[in-house]
Design a protein around this motif. Structure first.
Motif, PDB file in Angstrom:
ATOM      1  N   GLY A  64      -5.497  14.149   5.847  1.00 49.46           N
ATOM      2  CA  GLY A  64      -4.316  14.312   4.997  1.00 49.46           C
ATOM      3  C   GLY A  64      -3.979  12.600   4.137  1.00 49.46           C
ATOM      4  O   GLY A  64      -4.659  12.196   4.183  1.00 49.46           O
ATOM      5  N   HIS A  65      -2.665  12.647   4.005  1.00 45.51           N
ATOM      6  CA  HIS A  65      -2.513  11.769   2.887  1.00 45.51           C
ATOM      7  C   HIS A  65      -0.830  11.412   3.696  1.00 45.51           C
ATOM      8  O   HIS A  65      -0.873  12.134   3.909  1.00 45.51           O
ATOM      9  CB  HIS A  65      -1.637  11.526   1.450  1.00 45.51           C
ATOM     10  CG  HIS A  65      -3.887  11.735   0.820  1.00 45.51           C
ATOM     11  ND1 HIS A  65      -4.117  12.705   0.946  1.00 45.51           N
ATOM     12  CD2 HIS A  65      -4.286  10.898   0.501  1.00 45.51           C
ATOM     13  CE1 HIS A  65      -5.459  12.695   0.047  1.00 45.51           C
ATOM     14  NE2 HIS A  65      -5.383  11.552  -0.267  1.00 45.51           N
ATOM     15  N   ILE A  66      -1.033   9.793   4.078  1.00 51.04           N
ATOM     16  CA  ILE A  66       0.101   9.753   4.348  1.00 51.04           C
ATOM     17  C   ILE A  66       1.055   8.554   2.954  1.00 51.04           C
ATOM     18  O   ILE A  66       0.236   7.550   2.668  1.00 51.04           O
ATOM     19  CB  ILE A  66       0.523   8.569   5.160  1.00 51.04           C
ATOM     20  CG1 ILE A  66      -0.877   9.325   6.411  1.00 51.04           C
ATOM     21  CG2 ILE A  66       1.880   7.917   6.420  1.00 51.04           C
ATOM     22  CD1 ILE A  66      -1.175   8.420   7.926  1.00 51.04           C
ATOM     23  N   ARG A  67       2.063   8.753   2.604  1.00 52.86           N
ATOM     24  CA  ARG A  67       2.965   7.763   2.079  1.00 52.86           C
ATOM     25  C   ARG A  67       3.994   6.991   2.291  1.00 52.86           C
ATOM     26  O   ARG A  67       4.546   7.854   2.939  1.00 52.86           O
ATOM     27  CB  ARG A  67       3.534   9.028   0.895  1.00 52.86           C
ATOM     28  CG  ARG A  67       1.262   9.629  -0.070  1.00 52.86           C
ATOM     29  CD  ARG A  67       2.519  10.676  -1.056  1.00 52.86           C
ATOM     30  NE  ARG A  67       0.982  11.622  -1.181  1.00 52.86           N
ATOM     31  CZ  ARG A  67       1.106  12.597  -0.705  1.00 52.86           C
ATOM     32  NH1 ARG A  67       1.433  12.652   0.628  1.00 52.86           N
ATOM     33  NH2 ARG A  67      -0.106  13.315  -0.971  1.00 52.86           N
ATOM     34  N   THR A 125       0.608  -0.909  -0.055  1.00 53.06           N
ATOM     35  CA  THR A 125       0.038   0.192   0.007  1.00 53.06           C
ATOM     36  C   THR A 125       0.918   1.234   0.351  1.00 53.06           C
ATOM     37  O   THR A 125       1.321   1.513   0.921  1.00 53.06           O
ATOM     38  CB  THR A 125      -0.373  -0.087   1.378  1.00 53.06           C
ATOM     39  OG1 THR A 125      -1.689  -1.595   1.435  1.00 53.06           O
ATOM     40  CG2 THR A 125      -1.690   1.392   1.052  1.00 53.06           C
ATOM     41  N   HIS A 126       0.890   2.449  -1.143  1.00 47.75           N
ATOM     42  CA  HIS A 126       1.555   3.007  -0.975  1.00 47.75           C
ATOM     43  C   HIS A 126       1.334   4.293  -0.627  1.00 47.75           C
ATOM     44  O   HIS A 126       1.627   5.025  -0.203  1.00 47.75           O
ATOM     45  CB  HIS A 126       2.760   2.919  -2.729  1.00 47.75           C
ATOM     46  CG  HIS A 126       2.632   2.247  -3.195  1.00 47.75           C
ATOM     47  ND1 HIS A 126       4.446   2.226  -2.990  1.00 47.75           N
ATOM     48  CD2 HIS A 126       2.703   1.150  -3.875  1.00 47.75           C
ATOM     49  CE1 HIS A 126       4.856   1.370  -4.184  1.00 47.75           C
ATOM     50  NE2 HIS A 126       3.936   0.455  -4.761  1.00 47.75           N
ATOM     51  N   SER A 184       1.680  16.946   5.172  1.00 45.16           N
ATOM     52  CA  SER A 184       0.008  16.572   5.111  1.00 45.16           C
ATOM     53  C   SER A 184      -0.591  15.975   6.083  1.00 45.16           C
ATOM     54  O   SER A 184      -1.325  17.300   6.416  1.00 45.16           O
ATOM     55  CB  SER A 184       0.168  15.710   4.055  1.00 45.16           C
ATOM     56  OG  SER A 184      -1.556  15.315   3.506  1.00 45.16           O
ATOM     57  N   ALA A 185      -0.120  15.434   7.140  1.00 45.63           N
ATOM     58  CA  ALA A 185      -1.329  14.604   7.651  1.00 45.63           C
ATOM     59  C   ALA A 185      -0.162  14.277   9.368  1.00 45.63           C
ATOM     60  O   ALA A 185       0.927  14.272   9.262  1.00 45.63           O
ATOM     61  CB  ALA A 185      -1.525  13.342   7.770  1.00 45.63           C
ATOM     62  N   ALA A 186      -1.036  14.316   9.971  1.00 45.92           N
ATOM     63  CA  ALA A 186      -0.644  14.323  11.437  1.00 45.92           C
ATOM     64  C   ALA A 186      -1.471  13.765  12.915  1.00 45.92           C
ATOM     65  O   ALA A 186      -2.862  14.098  12.066  1.00 45.92           O
ATOM     66  CB  ALA A 186      -0.466  16.040  12.048  1.00 45.92           C
ATOM     67  N   VAL A 187      -0.968  13.058  13.608  1.00 46.78           N
ATOM     68  CA  VAL A 187      -1.881  12.137  14.585  1.00 46.78           C
ATOM     69  C   VAL A 187      -1.552  12.919  15.962  1.00 46.78           C
ATOM     70  O   VAL A 187      -0.105  13.192  15.763  1.00 46.78           O
ATOM     71  CB  VAL A 187      -1.722  10.970  14.737  1.00 46.78           C
ATOM     72  CG1 VAL A 187      -2.706  10.107  13.374  1.00 46.78           C
ATOM     73  CG2 VAL A 187      -0.397  10.357  14.403  1.00 46.78           C
ATOM     74  N   ARG A 188      -2.278  12.683  17.045  1.00 47.93           N
ATOM     75  CA  ARG A 188      -1.502  12.827  18.159  1.00 47.93           C
ATOM     76  C   ARG A 188      -1.839  11.692  18.986  1.00 47.93           C
ATOM     77  O   ARG A 188      -2.260  10.929  19.102  1.00 47.93           O
ATOM     78  CB  ARG A 188      -2.412  14.192  18.873  1.00 47.93           C
ATOM     79  CG  ARG A 188      -3.618  14.105  19.366  1.00 47.93           C
ATOM     80  CD  ARG A 188      -4.435  14.774  19.971  1.00 47.93           C
ATOM     81  NE  ARG A 188      -5.635  15.140  19.406  1.00 47.93           N
ATOM     82  CZ  ARG A 188      -6.277  14.741  20.727  1.00 47.93           C
ATOM     83  NH1 ARG A 188      -5.996  13.742  21.558  1.00 47.93           N
ATOM     84  NH2 ARG A 188      -7.574  14.139  20.649  1.00 47.93           N
ATOM     85  N   TYR A 189      -1.034  11.566  19.908  1.00 48.03           N
ATOM     86  CA  TYR A 189      -0.497  10.309  20.589  1.00 48.03           C
ATOM     87  C   TYR A 189      -1.863  10.456  21.699  1.00 48.03           C
ATOM     88  O   TYR A 189      -2.519  11.000  22.763  1.00 48.03           O
ATOM     89  CB  TYR A 189       0.541  10.573  22.393  1.00 48.03           C
ATOM     90  CG  TYR A 189       0.669   9.605  22.383  1.00 48.03           C
ATOM     91  CD1 TYR A 189       1.089   8.316  22.889  1.00 48.03           C
ATOM     92  CD2 TYR A 189       0.176   9.738  23.951  1.00 48.03           C
ATOM     93  CE1 TYR A 189       1.207   7.398  23.786  1.00 48.03           C
ATOM     94  CE2 TYR A 189       0.380   8.947  25.023  1.00 48.03           C
ATOM     95  CZ  TYR A 189       0.777   7.372  24.882  1.00 48.03           C
ATOM     96  OH  TYR A 189       1.140   6.784  26.386  1.00 48.03           O
TER      97      TYR A 189
END
Length: 324
Positions: free
Chosen positions: A311-314, A60-61, A252-257
């Motif tokens: 966003g997108h994760i690549r 998965t790219h 693009s994308a971000a997450v938090r713990y």
């Protein structure tokens, strides 16, 4: 008389100098706390459409990070669920769930198992209110779309159990608040964080080095799949993810713990055969060095995160973090 024109004695000069140094150091500390640190790159991406079944095949790219989790070509991660009497089924209840293969074909999620015809499920099914019922995930009810008798018969045959149903967290249906999950320790979950059939967060993150360190301790090498991560990061120190507060993927994308991921008996089931690993590995080994307060006897590996910036994760994306 202005301050600049006032005569300065030694004590005043020292006081001004000390004040300037303290201010400089304070600004430096604040700035360092806000500075993102490059810790590695995205090395692998996984999507598990049906909870406890196999991942989508192939490399998965790119995936999309949405307000409800990871999505790949219209298939949401852990957005399909097998239930019995309305309660979720995982490999704890039936290890045979891991024998179900998933794939995508046009606008359908396809489920396959040995000796069975392919079950095709629409990625955008019509939500008939008469087919919506409550299911229970982590002791929390939420509405889900029942996918009918044919799908129910298919999963019942594969798992060799009667009375099973297949449900979908279809678009437009209410989601579940993660804060309703009862935990014996404090977490960083917010009152507004919503998920589908995921246990707790939107994106589970591990590092290659953490898996490598574990495998160095095991008699038999383990795949990442029994840990069911969404994103694996290469280039960091082992278990450095424990200290990440925010994780940014490229620009693009971000997450938090929100919490560490405590590990259970599901990791002891071979993802291809549904047979148990010898000696309850890897839990036996993890308990030797990955148990910590406040999690008691449950060893930790990986972190639960929720979306901070959609966003997108690549694959290959640089990974930047703010530390806790």
């Amino acid at each position: 008389m202005t301050i600049m024109s006032m005569p300065l004695n030694n004590e005043t000069l020292v006081a001004l100098l000390v004040g300037s140094v303290v201010k400089f150091l304070g600004l430096g500390i604040i700035s360092s706390r806000k500075r993102k640190e490059l810790v590695g790159h995205v090395s692998r991406l996984y999507v598990f459409p049906l909870k406890s079944a196999r991942e989508l095949p192939g490399e998965t790219h790119e995936v999309e990070l949405t307000e409800y989790g990871i999505v790949y070509r219209g298939a949401g991660d852990r957005h399909w669920l097998v239930t019995r009497n309305g309660d979720m089924m995982t490999m704890k209840q039936s290890a045979r769930l891991t024998l179900i293969n998933t794939s995508l074909e046009a606008d359908f999620l396809c489920l396959d198992a040995q000796g069975m015809d392919t079950l095709r499920l629409s990625l955008q099914p019509e939500v008939d209110p008469k087919r919506v019922s409550n299911v229970t995930v982590k002791e929390t009810p939420l509405p889900a779309l029942d996918l009918g008798d044919k799908a129910a018969a298919w999963v019942s045959a594969v798992l060799r159990m009667d009375g099973l149903r297949l449900h979908h967290a279809a678009p437009g249906l209410q989601r579940r608040l993660s804060c309703k999950v009862q935990k014996a320790w404090p977490t960083q979950i917010a009152d507004t964080d919503e998920v589908a059939f995921q246990d707790f967060g939107h994106c589970m993150i591990m590092t290659e080095s953490s898996l490598d360190e574990l495998n160095d301790r095991l008699p038999e090498q383990m795949s990442a799949i029994p840990f069911r991560p969404n994103v694996i990061v290469d280039g960091s120190r082992p278990f450095d993810e424990d200290n990440w507060k925010e994780v940014h993927f490229g620009e693009s994308a971000a997450v938090r713990y929100v919490d560490k991921c405590t590990r259970c008996l599901i990791t002891t089931i071979h993802h291809e055969t549904a047979e148990k690993y010898k000696d309850d590995q890897p839990l036996t080994e993890l308990k030797k060095y990955r148990c910590m307060p406040p999690y008691g006897p449950k060893p930790c590996m990986g972190i639960h995160t929720v979306v901070l910036k959609p966003g997108h994760i690549r694959l290959g994306d640089p990974v930047y973090v703010l530390r806790r």
